[in-house]
Design an enzyme around this catalytic site. Sequence first.
Site, PDB file in Angstrom:
ATOM      1  CD  GLU A   1      -1.785  -2.378   1.493  1.00  0.00           C
ATOM      2  OE1 GLU A   1      -2.664  -3.255   1.397  1.00  0.00           O
ATOM      3  OE2 GLU A   1      -0.616  -2.618   1.901  1.00  0.00           O
TER       4      GLU A   1
ATOM      5  CG  HIS B   1      -8.818  -7.105   9.046  1.00  0.00           C
ATOM      6  ND1 HIS B   1      -7.969  -7.753   9.893  1.00  0.00           N
ATOM      7  CD2 HIS B   1      -8.290  -7.246   7.808  1.00  0.00           C
ATOM      8  CE1 HIS B   1      -6.957  -8.266   9.196  1.00  0.00           C
ATOM      9  NE2 HIS B   1      -7.133  -7.974   7.925  1.00  0.00           N
TER      10      HIS B   1
END
Length: 328
Positions: free
Chosen positions: A60, A129
């Site tokens: 990322e 998450h």
Amino acid sequence: MRSIPFREALREAMTEEMRRDEKVFLMGEEVAEYNGAYKVSQGMLAEFGAKRVIDTPIAELGFAAIAVGAAQNGLRPIVEFMTWNFAVLPLDQILNTASKMLAMSGGQIGCPIVFRGPNGSAGQLGAQHSTAFDSLYANIPGLKVVSPSNGYDAKGLLKQCIRYEEDPIVFFESEVMYGDKCEVPEEEYYIPLGKADIKKAGRDVTIVSYNKMMKVALGAAAELEKEGISAEVIDLRTIRPLDWETILESVKKTNRLVIVEEQWPFASISSEISYRIQKEGFDYLDAPIRRICSADAPMHYAANLTALAIPDVARTVKLVKEVMYMKK
């Protein structure tokens, strides 16, 4: 009008803008060959090719940096994060480069880029998450933060971001909303940032929310209606810029305010709204401003603890009755 899923509304927004402007491109993990982790980009590789719909490595920080550089050189990237939890890794690029470059360059170098993907909890995904990042990004000058609750708003806001906004955009979605159906017109439309939407008019109390917590806000309003309490429900749509004026005008009418959000409570969006409304509208309030947020703790995996951590209709109804000074 036709009824389409949230994911399709997002896809239409990106596809229409990519057809219009060849400088717009999409990049992220699994957006091309796999048609997107949540099938938002389904079919886009076939139409636009691998140079404009780009599969990236699981890196990322790396692909966000490439996109930021591309934006500073005249392109208009859309970066999809599989979840905003993974965007902690490229935060340096978002915070230290994208958000600051226009100021640091004396207005010479902009960064027209859209970072988008699901935010917050989607069920039993565990603490790493399930974080809601609304206030973190809203607290960064130079970014605009968008968080729609339905497909109609999502399409209009995303098209606005891609086509007209010259600032870097943080665009929050939700995994649990991608399949939601919504009426979306055939004709092209754009929704300007910074304007909240009154989803339901009411007279007794104002309920403010955004993103998937709008389901809780509207659900609570429906339950309250059964007991003769008329709630006005406001969808922020954009968090930065924040349309607190629409909230204030509603509070002038209802004299009560309840805020529902998935964010942790400390230094949250509700904190900012509460400050603004008490500062500008103190004389209109007949009760303290109240809010319901997620638990001030990492999200658990267990289903029963997850349910307790996130705002729900029953607790929102109870809170509204408290500001109405109704007997339990």
